[in-house]
Write a protein that holds these residues in place. Sequence first.
Motif, mmCIF file in Angstrom:
data_model
loop_
_atom_site.group_PDB
_atom_site.id
_atom_site.type_symbol
_atom_site.label_atom_id
_atom_site.label_comp_id
_atom_site.label_asym_id
_atom_site.label_seq_id
_atom_site.Cartn_x
_atom_site.Cartn_y
_atom_site.Cartn_z
ATOM 1 N N THR A 134 0.704 -1.376 -0.069
ATOM 2 C CA THR A 134 -0.086 0.465 -0.059
ATOM 3 C C THR A 134 0.499 1.565 -0.244
ATOM 4 O OG1 THR A 134 -0.171 0.010 2.722
ATOM 5 C CG2 THR A 134 -2.007 -0.540 1.185
ATOM 6 N N ARG A 135 1.998 1.348 0.575
ATOM 7 C CA ARG A 135 3.134 2.339 0.072
ATOM 8 C C ARG A 135 4.369 2.270 -0.867
ATOM 9 N NH1 ARG A 135 3.786 4.772 5.416
ATOM 10 N NH2 ARG A 135 4.657 6.267 3.617
ATOM 11 N N VAL A 136 4.487 0.740 -1.105
ATOM 12 C CA VAL A 136 5.841 0.929 -2.085
ATOM 13 C C VAL A 136 4.961 0.633 -3.588
ATOM 14 C CG1 VAL A 136 7.795 -0.205 -2.159
ATOM 15 C CG2 VAL A 136 7.036 1.062 0.532
ATOM 16 N N TYR A 137 5.738 0.708 -4.383
ATOM 17 C CA TYR A 137 5.982 0.285 -5.838
ATOM 18 C C TYR A 137 7.608 0.449 -6.062
ATOM 19 C CZ TYR A 137 4.073 -0.334 -10.349
ATOM 20 O OH TYR A 137 3.766 -1.092 -11.973
ATOM 21 N N VAL A 138 6.991 -1.018 -6.954
ATOM 22 C CA VAL A 138 8.579 -1.772 -7.853
ATOM 23 C C VAL A 138 7.606 -2.466 -9.185
ATOM 24 C CG1 VAL A 138 11.194 -2.482 -7.722
ATOM 25 C CG2 VAL A 138 10.093 -1.859 -5.690
ATOM 26 N N ALA A 139 9.394 -1.820 -9.945
ATOM 27 C CA ALA A 139 8.349 -2.271 -11.165
ATOM 28 C C ALA A 139 9.392 -2.460 -11.962
ATOM 29 C CB ALA A 139 6.669 -2.164 -11.960
#
Lengths: 213, 108
Positions: free
Chosen positions: A125-130
């Motif tokens: 809900t707080r971090v995104y990596v792609a």
Amino acid sequence: MTRRRAVAALLLAGAGAVQAGPMGFKDSQMAMGDFGPRWREAWINHAFTARDALGAGGLTMRSDDDRLRREIAEVNYTRLVHRINLPHAQANAWFVMGVGGLRGNDFAGTRTLWAPGLQLDYETTRVYVAAFARLYRADGVNHDYAALRAGFSFYNVEYEQTQPWLVLEARRMRGLSEQVEWTPMLRLINKGWFVEAGANQEGDARFNVMYIF
Amino acid sequence: MKRPLTLFAAALALTAAQAATTTKLTVNGMVCAFCAQGIEKKLKAMPATEAVYVNLADKIVAVQIKDGQTLDIDKVRAEVKDAGYDVVKVETVADTVEALRAASKARP
């Protein structure tokens, strides 16, 4: 802008839409636009299962001096290959295959374009990596694209409320531009839509919008 | 003496069951607004649903049941699973979804 960089920007624009959000939930439609000074893009897809979507999109792009123009029209299939659900996170592997036509003002006619891609992402809900990679193959066009995206949100919200994120994207098109483009963007998400706005290291503005319905 | 106690406990359990109006699921993998939107839309479409509350940080999905109606728990679980997420716990609680929302907001 050189021809090589213009073509790179064109293909980067098409790839950017894919990595921003491959598909929505089952029976939903996702519409997305990616707008900058050198390109305008829009596409839509329909998720006919929770893991499969069919879509179509179009893109127009011009070089800085307006001498070189490109157009792509594509239909594509998106597949959620695998998802890992964790207590407070999810990790996904996505496959995308695009087929379409590539036109330009420096050659005659339309060239058939094949563009398979793969995305791996991890999200809380707080971090995104792609990480995203896509191959662009057409007669006289043979390019590899790669991008990394990482972001964080400033705080948790109720999901009906607007959540701000700061996202940093690095992307590169091998064989067309040796320069890595860095773009920090502010992303606002609210339930079924998001908007992103930012500028790359050369000051070129970028604005993305997505809506699921 | 043992029999009246048993009857009292059974009566309490029955009262609790009758007061319960909300099914609360704990869901793994539900971390984004788009995930929640799909689940909410499917569950709201169920005929016995009065209201739905989704909290991503607490990873809960709560379905408040209409008065006098019964919710098919297996179908709720299947909808969430079909959307691509894992249901790890199912509870029946007496709170309304608004009460759950208020309790969530009250937490620091």
